[in-house]
Every structure is written in C-alpha cells, then in structure tokens.
Design an enzyme around this catalytic site. Structure first.
Site, mmCIF file in Angstrom:
data_model
loop_
_atom_site.group_PDB
_atom_site.id
_atom_site.type_symbol
_atom_site.label_atom_id
_atom_site.label_comp_id
_atom_site.label_asym_id
_atom_site.label_seq_id
_atom_site.Cartn_x
_atom_site.Cartn_y
_atom_site.Cartn_z
ATOM 1 N N ASN A 157 -2.145 -2.333 -5.227
ATOM 2 C CA ASN A 157 -1.646 -1.003 -4.874
ATOM 3 C C ASN A 157 -0.136 -0.939 -5.114
ATOM 4 O O ASN A 157 0.622 -1.687 -4.498
ATOM 5 C CB ASN A 157 -1.974 -0.730 -3.401
ATOM 6 N N MET B 205 2.036 0.924 -4.069
ATOM 7 C CA MET B 205 2.770 1.221 -2.835
ATOM 8 C C MET B 205 2.848 0.002 -1.921
ATOM 9 O O MET B 205 3.615 -0.010 -0.966
ATOM 10 C CB MET B 205 2.048 2.323 -2.047
ATOM 11 N N GLU B 206 2.006 -0.983 -2.174
ATOM 12 C CA GLU B 206 1.911 -2.100 -1.229
ATOM 13 C C GLU B 206 2.416 -3.394 -1.885
ATOM 14 O O GLU B 206 3.613 -3.575 -2.026
ATOM 15 C CB GLU B 206 0.475 -2.187 -0.687
ATOM 16 N N MET B 207 1.533 -4.230 -2.359
ATOM 17 C CA MET B 207 1.998 -5.496 -2.935
ATOM 18 C C MET B 207 2.384 -5.345 -4.411
ATOM 19 O O MET B 207 3.071 -6.213 -4.966
ATOM 20 C CB MET B 207 0.934 -6.577 -2.727
ATOM 21 N N HIS C 72 6.159 -2.449 -1.410
ATOM 22 C CA HIS C 72 7.044 -2.907 -2.500
ATOM 23 C C HIS C 72 8.270 -2.002 -2.601
ATOM 24 O O HIS C 72 8.155 -0.782 -2.602
ATOM 25 C CB HIS C 72 6.258 -2.880 -3.813
#
Lengths: 333, 333
Positions: free
Chosen positions: B123, B125-127, B83
């Site tokens: 997460n 950091m991710e989605m 993201h």
C-alpha cells in the site's frame, strides 16, 4: 592499565596510523564481558522506556526506532527518520556496547549514556518532544508511576530518573562471545585461516591504531580524512562543534567495530553501504593504503567475526495511557 | 454451535440492538483459548517478518509499527503514520486475537490474516513497497533464504510464504486469562461487584448483541450510527466498498473489545479518545440510550477486565542484509 593499553594510548597520541599491535605483547583487542545486572528493576524500567514511542511528540518514535535491537542496535539507514519524516543529520550509531564509548554521539558532546538519553527526546529533528512533556506523559500513566516509585523509592518522575533508567538498560546491551572473542580466549579453531589473516592485516596495516580495546573503537576521536580529505555532502563538523577548536574539525569518535556486519551503512554520513566499501575508503583516506580486493576481503572476513551474542530481549508490555495522558500529535501543523 | 450462539446469530440478523443475552442460558462471551503452536519454525519466521522494517520501502516501517505488541497490538494513534509520514485513512485495528475476526480490515476486504498481510506491504500509503521488491529483499538475505527453506522445504521465497508465515505468527497472538475469562471459567471472585454490574449492563442494554463471542466482537459487520447518524470527517465507506451495495454504507466490522483498555483511541476514525467517550457514543448512536455517568463508568470497569495475558515475545534478531540487498529509500523524491 596493561602494557598494550599504554602503548596504544601513546600510539593514539602520536597519530592513528602507527602500527602498534605488532609492538604489543598482548592483543590490542580485548573480549567483551557479559553484562552484570546490578539493578534489574531499573534495567527493566529502562527497557520499557527504550521501547516506548510516547517519549516522542508523534507517539511513534522510540529509542528503538533508530537503535533497533533487532538490527544490531541501529536502523540500517544512512540517516534516520525523525519527527514528520525529517532526515537526520548524521548516521545513527549502534547502541550495542555503547557503554564502552569514551563519550556519546559522533562528536562526543554527551559525556555518558545518561546525558545522551535526554538528547533525542527533546531534539525537534528526532523525537520532537520536550523533557517537560515527556515527564507529564509518564507521570500520567499509573503503571509508570508505580514502577518509578519501586525503582527510585519516591513519588514523582523526573527526567534524571528517565535517563538514568535508560542508561541502566543500555549498559546491559553488550555483545559477548563473538567468534573473535572465542579466539581471544584461546579457542584457536574459532577463526578460519582467512579470518585470522584478515586480523593480522587489520593489525599490520594500522586499522587497529584507532580500532582497538574492548569495543574495537569508541575510545578516541580521530580525523575523518587523515591522509586524504573525505568528500561528503554531510554538514557535520565533528568534535570542533564541542571544543570550538578548528583543529578538531572533522574529528569524530571512532565507531566501535563490534557487530559491524549488522550496523551498515557506515561512516558518520552513512555513505559506505558495504564493509568492502568502508574498508577501501578507510585504507586510502586514513592509512594511505589501497588494499587489494583479496586483502579487503580478508579484513571483511575478520570484521564479520566481531558479531557477538545479541542481547536477549523480552519485548516489553507497556503500561497503558490514562484518560488524562497527553495524546500524541503526529499530524499537528 | 451453542444455543446461545444460534440465538445471537439470529439476533444479529434481526438487528444489533436486540437484547439477546437475557434470553440465553449460557454467557454470550466465551473465554479466549491459549494459542496452540503447531508449526513453531513457521511462527518464528513470521515473527521475524512481523518485526522487519525491510518489508517497507523506507526500511523503517514494520507490521509492528502500527500493530505494536508492546501496546495492545495497536499504535494508539487516531490514524497511523505511513510512508513519508502520510496520514492513514483509518484507525489501525489491533492484531491481538485478530485470527478470531470474521474477516480482516474494518471493511472485511481480506478474508483472512494471510490475505490481509499482503496489503500494507504494497500500500503506497503504508509500507509503500511492492511484493516484488519485498521478495527481492528477502531473497537477497542468506539468513532468510535458509529459514524459508527450513520452513517451506524448497528454495526461493514467495509472497505466499511470507504472508503465510506472518499469518501463522499472528494466529499465536491471542490473549487468554483476562479477569473476565477467569470469571467465565468459574472464579467468581475474579470480578468486583461493580465490574459485574457493568457486565450485566453491557448485556441488558444490548452492547452484547454486536460485541459477543470469544473476541467480544469481530464476528459481524454493523452500521456505525444505527439509531442516530455518526458524524465524522473520515471518508471510509465501510463494507459498501467491498460489496458495492449501498445498504452496506458505513457498515464496519465490529471491533473486538478484548484488550480494549490498551487499544485506544476508538472507532474506525479513532475519534473517541477514551473508553468513557466510546461507551457514551455507542450508547446514544447504536442503542438510543444515554448512559448515566455511573452506568458508563460501570461498563468501562467491565471493559477493563477484558485485558488478557499479552503474548510473550522474545524480540527477534533479524538476519542482516547482504551487499546486494536492495537498500531502503526513505528520502527518495
């Protein structure tokens, strides 16, 4: 050119608010024809390229990122996400039926799909590669070398071949057989009474003056904010950026309404989140007409009948990079 | 459990450098079996979810973004792009054959695919979504509501159903019929003499002590840097983060070598760009052996025979959002 088309063309020249459909004996919208694939190997290669993120500097953005074939050929974002999460300057138009467009991009700066395809690859805001790097990447991949040779009959990959293959694939991305097209072809039960009333209103109120032809749009440039000015923070100038003429300021290519239920949000700035909003703004700003909630809903019901069969895509398996393939650089400062 | 498996398990317990294969009467690697789809509707739903970027806050990141089925189920990046272009903390492992893993993630913190699937969605950091938001999005989409009801037999979508469907799809992502598997099944012409020599070296030098079984890995945790320490800037601690035991520091799940020619770059930090580099580092740090260039090339030739039939994926058409679907927020500060 059919009588209806001639009348429509004349009507467009006179101004987009003319009520043309009523005067035409034929319907002002024609059905989408299924794709005729003449060069299947070229189309297959183009499909691989369309899905290949290695055409971008980061190795993460493909054509499909912003023109997602799972989502109406669009990304369903107001503005697309480019290299390093840069905010795009304009809403990504759908790739579906884009071969029917008079020209490509909102401002028509590319004359055809082939010319368009080279743009995002090298745009620092988008895929942020260069044509040279993209070719170097492709030429380093044995699977691509072999496939380009099969398709184009010679060694060495060129950017013209890349954009030609992409365009060949994109030409297959048409969406025939919508319920509206079934109705156009004579199945009078394909639409409900309400959807048909929406279509009549779409014609009689003048929407069809700009949104006509096979793609229900895509075939002319028109001013955004004809009757009343369109308020937006978006900096796009439209067609004026191409022609240099002040008269073309805020002239944009009329978007296709094919699959419009899938291609939200709407307008070049993506500021209309829903079809209801889009129809309302178009009525007021382009036609000088405030649709009642029921009229608006009827038109929306009609618009939803324009969703056609989505292209059947076998997801490609991309040929792997080799040891000497330039590596993606998503986080390079 | 076969005799070979028992010997291997014992050998792994003793340490990963044991040369086990030579002692086993059977081969230490078994062929990948084709997927048996028991619940096709659930798998189809899981496929849609796998490709749906609306599970992310930005509306742009799907499971497939980092586990791209066009590219060996990986993103071919050292670290994934999360993201707002955040740099991932660890290399994305392939989703292919991941159902064969002893546990999921490099540190095994998820016991199975279902538990794994919930992680990246929430997460930051991710989605960067939340399970609540993801469910709100899916519940707002009529197409999903109907499909979940068909699959799970009740109204209302839950995160357990989402991760269950994702896992059901992922379980189908196996890659049978590699040339090596053809050889295992008795087609002695499926491998070249050089590839077979690479396999013998892979066995005799001890690689197979950790990279064995159907997935040629994925079935144990082992220390990265066994004979000599592994130098990396990557901060991942491995299994110790799960068990809390200092002895598990730098213990990572042994990655599968199935389709390893497609899943570059290598290691948990993605620092080995090529198979040649990976084999060299593994030899020196895990086995205390410096392979000659020719030995290295033989092993690489063998590893390339582990590419199986990639899953045949009909690209999904996702059900469109509705007016009340929470909109993606890619650029929200």
């Amino acid at each position: 050119m059919s009588k209806a088309s001639i009348l429509l063309a004349a009507g467009i020249a006179l101004g987009c608010w003319n009520n043309l459909a009523a005067a035409a004996s034929d319907e002002p919208i024609q059905p989408v024809e299924p794709a005729v694939v003449k060069e299947p190997a070229k189309v297959e290669l183009g499909k691989k390229l369309f899905f290949d993120p290695r055409l971008s500097r980061s190795g993460a953005i493909s054509c499909n990122s912003c023109h997602n074939l799972a989502m109406g050929g669009s990304d369903n974002l107001k503005a697309s996400i480019g290299h390093k999460w840069q905010q795009g300057s304009i809403n990504s138009p759908t790739v579906l039926n884009s071969s029917l467009n008079i020209a490509q991009f909102w401002d028509g700066r590319a004359k055809d799909l082939r010319e368009q395809a080279g743009g995002p690859i090298a745009n620092p805001m988008e895929m942020a590669s260069t044509h040279e790097l993209a070719i170097q990447v492709l030429n380093s991949i044995p699977g691509y070398r072999a496939e380009f040779k099969r398709v184009f009959g010679k060694d060495g990959i060129t950017i013209e071949e890349v954009t030609g293959a992409l365009a060949a694939f994109e030409e297959t991305l048409v969406t025939p057989n919508s319920r509206f097209d079934q109705w156009l072809r004579g199945d009078k039960k394909a639409l409900t009474v309400r959807e048909l009333a929406g279509y009549e209103l779409f014609k009689n109120s003048g929407c069809v003056a700009c949104h006509n032809g096979v793609a229900v749009g895509g075939n002319s440039f028109q001013k955004m904010g004809l009757v009343a000015p369109y308020q937006t923070d978006n900096k796009a100038e439209g067609r004026a950026g191409v022609t240099g003429k002040d008269a073309d300021r805020f002239n944009f290519k009329v978007p296709t309404l094919r699959n419009v239920a899938l291609t939200y949000p709407y307008f070049h700035d993506g500021e209309a989140a829903t079809l209801t909003q889009a129809v309302d703004v178009m009525g007021r700003l382009q036609l000088g007409r405030t649709f009642t909630p029921d009229e608006n809903a009827q038109i929306v019901a009609f618009l939803k009948t324009l969703t056609g069969d989505q292209p059947a895509i076998q997801y490609p398996v991309l040929p792997p990079s080799e040891d000497d393939t330039p590596r993606p650089e998503p986080f390079l400062k």
